[in-house]
Motif scaffolding. Structure first.
Motif, PDB file in Angstrom:
ATOM      1  N   MET A  43      60.997 -89.825 -41.484  1.00 21.78           N
ATOM      2  CA  MET A  43      61.414 -89.369 -40.158  1.00 21.78           C
ATOM      3  C   MET A  43      62.698 -88.553 -40.257  1.00 21.78           C
ATOM      4  O   MET A  43      63.264 -88.348 -41.335  1.00 21.78           O
ATOM      5  CB  MET A  43      61.635 -90.564 -39.234  1.00 21.78           C
ATOM      6  CG  MET A  43      62.707 -91.515 -39.700  1.00 21.78           C
ATOM      7  SD  MET A  43      62.791 -92.996 -38.650  1.00 21.78           S
ATOM      8  CE  MET A  43      64.008 -93.975 -39.525  1.00 21.78           C
ATOM      9  N   VAL A  44      63.150 -88.058 -39.104  1.00 18.79           N
ATOM     10  CA  VAL A  44      64.439 -87.373 -38.969  1.00 18.79           C
ATOM     11  C   VAL A  44      65.242 -88.109 -37.904  1.00 18.79           C
ATOM     12  O   VAL A  44      64.713 -88.412 -36.823  1.00 18.79           O
ATOM     13  CB  VAL A  44      64.249 -85.896 -38.570  1.00 18.79           C
ATOM     14  CG1 VAL A  44      65.601 -85.241 -38.290  1.00 18.79           C
ATOM     15  CG2 VAL A  44      63.502 -85.137 -39.655  1.00 18.79           C
ATOM     16  N   ILE A  45      66.495 -88.394 -38.209  1.00 17.22           N
ATOM     17  CA  ILE A  45      67.347 -89.151 -37.284  1.00 17.22           C
ATOM     18  C   ILE A  45      68.426 -88.257 -36.692  1.00 17.22           C
ATOM     19  O   ILE A  45      69.095 -87.505 -37.407  1.00 17.22           O
ATOM     20  CB  ILE A  45      68.012 -90.333 -38.013  1.00 17.22           C
ATOM     21  CG1 ILE A  45      66.967 -91.332 -38.484  1.00 17.22           C
ATOM     22  CG2 ILE A  45      69.029 -91.032 -37.106  1.00 17.22           C
ATOM     23  CD1 ILE A  45      67.522 -92.418 -39.379  1.00 17.22           C
ATOM     24  N   LEU A  46      68.564 -88.328 -35.389  1.00 16.93           N
ATOM     25  CA  LEU A  46      69.711 -87.761 -34.682  1.00 16.93           C
ATOM     26  C   LEU A  46      70.545 -88.937 -34.198  1.00 16.93           C
ATOM     27  O   LEU A  46      70.030 -89.812 -33.493  1.00 16.93           O
ATOM     28  CB  LEU A  46      69.247 -86.914 -33.489  1.00 16.93           C
ATOM     29  CG  LEU A  46      70.311 -86.529 -32.460  1.00 16.93           C
ATOM     30  CD1 LEU A  46      71.364 -85.620 -33.065  1.00 16.93           C
ATOM     31  CD2 LEU A  46      69.669 -85.860 -31.241  1.00 16.93           C
ATOM     32  N   GLN A  47      71.811 -88.981 -34.585  1.00 16.46           N
ATOM     33  CA  GLN A  47      72.684 -90.076 -34.159  1.00 16.46           C
ATOM     34  C   GLN A  47      73.944 -89.500 -33.520  1.00 16.46           C
ATOM     35  O   GLN A  47      74.670 -88.738 -34.151  1.00 16.46           O
ATOM     36  CB  GLN A  47      73.043 -90.983 -35.336  1.00 16.46           C
ATOM     37  CG  GLN A  47      73.721 -92.285 -34.900  1.00 16.46           C
ATOM     38  CD  GLN A  47      73.430 -93.424 -35.862  1.00 16.46           C
ATOM     39  OE1 GLN A  47      72.260 -93.725 -36.144  1.00 16.46           O
ATOM     40  NE2 GLN A  47      74.462 -94.069 -36.355  1.00 16.46           N
ATOM     41  N   LEU A  72      72.397 -84.994 -38.041  1.00 16.11           N
ATOM     42  CA  LEU A  72      70.960 -84.986 -38.276  1.00 16.11           C
ATOM     43  C   LEU A  72      70.734 -85.414 -39.714  1.00 16.11           C
ATOM     44  O   LEU A  72      71.431 -84.942 -40.621  1.00 16.11           O
ATOM     45  CB  LEU A  72      70.389 -83.579 -38.097  1.00 16.11           C
ATOM     46  CG  LEU A  72      69.957 -83.130 -36.708  1.00 16.11           C
ATOM     47  CD1 LEU A  72      69.507 -81.674 -36.781  1.00 16.11           C
ATOM     48  CD2 LEU A  72      68.851 -83.990 -36.151  1.00 16.11           C
ATOM     49  N   ALA A  73      69.770 -86.289 -39.948  1.00 15.88           N
ATOM     50  CA  ALA A  73      69.510 -86.779 -41.301  1.00 15.88           C
ATOM     51  C   ALA A  73      68.023 -86.954 -41.530  1.00 15.88           C
ATOM     52  O   ALA A  73      67.322 -87.535 -40.693  1.00 15.88           O
ATOM     53  CB  ALA A  73      70.233 -88.102 -41.534  1.00 15.88           C
ATOM     54  N   GLU A  74      67.553 -86.456 -42.656  1.00 15.53           N
ATOM     55  CA  GLU A  74      66.164 -86.670 -43.055  1.00 15.53           C
ATOM     56  C   GLU A  74      66.062 -87.987 -43.809  1.00 15.53           C
ATOM     57  O   GLU A  74      66.934 -88.331 -44.606  1.00 15.53           O
ATOM     58  CB  GLU A  74      65.682 -85.522 -43.943  1.00 15.53           C
ATOM     59  CG  GLU A  74      64.229 -85.640 -44.350  1.00 15.53           C
ATOM     60  CD  GLU A  74      63.761 -84.478 -45.209  1.00 15.53           C
ATOM     61  OE1 GLU A  74      62.552 -84.444 -45.528  1.00 15.53           O
ATOM     62  OE2 GLU A  74      64.592 -83.613 -45.560  1.00 15.53           O
ATOM     63  N   GLU A  97      57.550 -83.613 -38.109  1.00 15.91           N
ATOM     64  CA  GLU A  97      57.092 -82.295 -37.648  1.00 15.91           C
ATOM     65  C   GLU A  97      58.244 -81.429 -37.146  1.00 15.91           C
ATOM     66  O   GLU A  97      58.089 -80.211 -37.046  1.00 15.91           O
ATOM     67  CB  GLU A  97      56.039 -82.446 -36.540  1.00 15.91           C
ATOM     68  CG  GLU A  97      54.648 -82.793 -37.019  1.00 15.91           C
ATOM     69  CD  GLU A  97      54.497 -84.252 -37.425  1.00 15.91           C
ATOM     70  OE1 GLU A  97      53.498 -84.589 -38.072  1.00 15.91           O
ATOM     71  OE2 GLU A  97      55.393 -85.069 -37.085  1.00 15.91           O
ATOM     72  N   ILE A  98      59.397 -82.017 -36.836  1.00 20.16           N
ATOM     73  CA  ILE A  98      60.508 -81.186 -36.350  1.00 20.16           C
ATOM     74  C   ILE A  98      61.250 -80.490 -37.494  1.00 20.16           C
ATOM     75  O   ILE A  98      62.111 -79.639 -37.243  1.00 20.16           O
ATOM     76  CB  ILE A  98      61.522 -81.975 -35.488  1.00 20.16           C
ATOM     77  CG1 ILE A  98      62.460 -82.817 -36.363  1.00 20.16           C
ATOM     78  CG2 ILE A  98      60.847 -82.821 -34.455  1.00 20.16           C
ATOM     79  CD1 ILE A  98      63.735 -83.213 -35.643  1.00 20.16           C
ATOM     80  N   LEU A  99      60.934 -80.817 -38.747  1.00 22.36           N
ATOM     81  CA  LEU A  99      61.653 -80.224 -39.879  1.00 22.36           C
ATOM     82  C   LEU A  99      61.579 -78.700 -39.886  1.00 22.36           C
ATOM     83  O   LEU A  99      62.507 -78.026 -40.329  1.00 22.36           O
ATOM     84  CB  LEU A  99      61.095 -80.770 -41.197  1.00 22.36           C
ATOM     85  CG  LEU A  99      61.524 -82.185 -41.584  1.00 22.36           C
ATOM     86  CD1 LEU A  99      60.759 -82.641 -42.816  1.00 22.36           C
ATOM     87  CD2 LEU A  99      63.012 -82.242 -41.838  1.00 22.36           C
ATOM     88  N   GLN A 100      60.462 -78.153 -39.407  1.00 24.44           N
ATOM     89  CA  GLN A 100      60.278 -76.703 -39.433  1.00 24.44           C
ATOM     90  C   GLN A 100      61.321 -75.959 -38.603  1.00 24.44           C
ATOM     91  O   GLN A 100      61.547 -74.757 -38.808  1.00 24.44           O
ATOM     92  CB  GLN A 100      58.879 -76.353 -38.919  1.00 24.44           C
ATOM     93  CG  GLN A 100      58.626 -76.820 -37.480  1.00 24.44           C
ATOM     94  CD  GLN A 100      57.202 -76.611 -37.045  1.00 24.44           C
ATOM     95  OE1 GLN A 100      56.681 -75.493 -37.102  1.00 24.44           O
ATOM     96  NE2 GLN A 100      56.538 -77.683 -36.607  1.00 24.44           N
ATOM     97  N   TRP A 101      61.990 -76.643 -37.676  1.00 23.11           N
ATOM     98  CA  TRP A 101      62.941 -75.970 -36.794  1.00 23.11           C
ATOM     99  C   TRP A 101      64.407 -76.169 -37.190  1.00 23.11           C
ATOM    100  O   TRP A 101      65.289 -75.600 -36.554  1.00 23.11           O
ATOM    101  CB  TRP A 101      62.738 -76.439 -35.354  1.00 23.11           C
ATOM    102  CG  TRP A 101      61.405 -76.026 -34.812  1.00 23.11           C
ATOM    103  CD1 TRP A 101      60.917 -74.760 -34.712  1.00 23.11           C
ATOM    104  CD2 TRP A 101      60.383 -76.878 -34.301  1.00 23.11           C
ATOM    105  NE1 TRP A 101      59.653 -74.765 -34.178  1.00 23.11           N
ATOM    106  CE2 TRP A 101      59.290 -76.069 -33.909  1.00 23.11           C
ATOM    107  CE3 TRP A 101      60.272 -78.262 -34.135  1.00 23.11           C
ATOM    108  CZ2 TRP A 101      58.127 -76.575 -33.363  1.00 23.11           C
ATOM    109  CZ3 TRP A 101      59.103 -78.776 -33.600  1.00 23.11           C
ATOM    110  CH2 TRP A 101      58.051 -77.946 -33.214  1.00 23.11           C
ATOM    111  N   PHE A 102      64.661 -76.970 -38.218  1.00 18.75           N
ATOM    112  CA  PHE A 102      66.047 -77.260 -38.575  1.00 18.75           C
ATOM    113  C   PHE A 102      66.242 -77.174 -40.085  1.00 18.75           C
ATOM    114  O   PHE A 102      65.613 -77.917 -40.846  1.00 18.75           O
ATOM    115  CB  PHE A 102      66.448 -78.653 -38.081  1.00 18.75           C
ATOM    116  CG  PHE A 102      66.346 -78.800 -36.602  1.00 18.75           C
ATOM    117  CD1 PHE A 102      67.308 -78.271 -35.761  1.00 18.75           C
ATOM    118  CD2 PHE A 102      65.262 -79.457 -36.041  1.00 18.75           C
ATOM    119  CE1 PHE A 102      67.194 -78.400 -34.390  1.00 18.75           C
ATOM    120  CE2 PHE A 102      65.145 -79.594 -34.667  1.00 18.75           C
ATOM    121  CZ  PHE A 102      66.120 -79.061 -33.834  1.00 18.75           C
TER     122      PHE A 102
END
Length: 267
Positions: A43-47, A72-74, A97-102
């Motif tokens: 996943m990707v985490i926004l904290q 942001l952390a993968e 799936e959000i990796l493509q935008w960041f």
């Protein structure tokens, strides 16, 4: 918004769309520690820090997290975050799936906008009131957060390079005239190489590439509403002739100016 809460979401099929895997308001004390290199999650985490302090570390570079900071952390990846003092935060777990935008995905930011914080808090409050969330509502919320995050990151990037913003305004004001990198050098007193690097850092595109896109954008109303030749429209938006305009137009829009006119007239 509750002081502490947590929700997690799972679905049989995500249709290759981004969605929220989890969301909550958490607390990190001295024993709070996550080494993302060792985690098995995907996943990707926004904290986002609400109060207190914590730390986010990438490649041995440690950044202090305080109110208004976020990272942001993968997961998994080579980064870690851990508690400092009375660390309270909003955390949001996205599907990959959000990796493509960041890119790069592991990043830290400070002093975020009030609008961004309010967006996060609004979604948290909305989800606190629901024990279950249908998939398409979930992915809609994920998209809204992605857009808010993209806008926040772009705003912060531009804030670092105020001169790049001035160059952008200059290009937009002078788009009808013949203009090049030498004009930017004279106008702003810096080398064209420095101007290019600065502009690309702020807008992820070179000044001249941006000018081409802006000229094409400004040509669209002329193509739709006025009976002008392609050559006349080219000159109105600062391009030398119709052939060059048509070439740039097709590259940007995917069709020729005449094809664009026909498609618009058919509606």
């Amino acid at each position: 918004m509750q002081k502490y809460f947590a929700r997690s979401y799972s679905y049989l099929d995500n249709f290759d769309l981004p969605y929220l895997k989890g969301i909550g308001v958490g607390y990190g004390g001295e024993q709070y520690f996550w080494n993302n290199k060792e985690r098995k999650d995907n996943m990707v985490i926004l904290q986002y820090t609400l109060k207190g302090t914590g730390y986010f570390e990438i490649e041995r570079q440690r950044g202090l997290q305080r109110r208004g900071s976020f990272f942001l952390a993968e997961v998994p990846s080579d980064c870690r975050y851990y508690g400092g003092r009375d660390w309270q935060f909003i955390y949001i777990e996205f599907s990959k799936e959000i990796l493509q935008w960041f890119y790069p995905i592991n990043q830290i930011h400070y002093d975020s906008s009030t609008v961004f914080q309010e967006t996060l808090e609004k979604i948290v409050t909305h989800l606190q009131e629901k024990t279950e969330v249908a998939f398409f509502e979930n992915t809609q919320l994920a998209y809204s957060l992605v857009l808010a995050l993209k806008q926040e990151l772009m705003t912060k990037r531009v804030e670092k390079y105020p001169l790049a913003k001035e160059i952008k305004s200059y290009l937009e004001q002078q788009f009808q005239h013949e203009i090049g990198l030498m004009d930017i050098e004279e106008q702003f007193g810096l080398s064209k190489y420095k101007a290019i690097r600065m502009f690309e850092k702020a807008y992820t595109i070179s000044p001249m590439a941006y000018l081409k896109k802006y000229r094409i954008k400004r040509s669209l109303p002329f193509l739709i509403s006025e009976q002008r030749t392609i050559h006349e429209i080219a000159q109105l938006v600062g391009m030398a002739n119709g052939n060059y305009f048509a070439k740039v137009f097709k590259k940007e829009i995917g069709m020729s100016p005449s094809e664009y006119q026909k498609n618009r007239q058919s509606f």
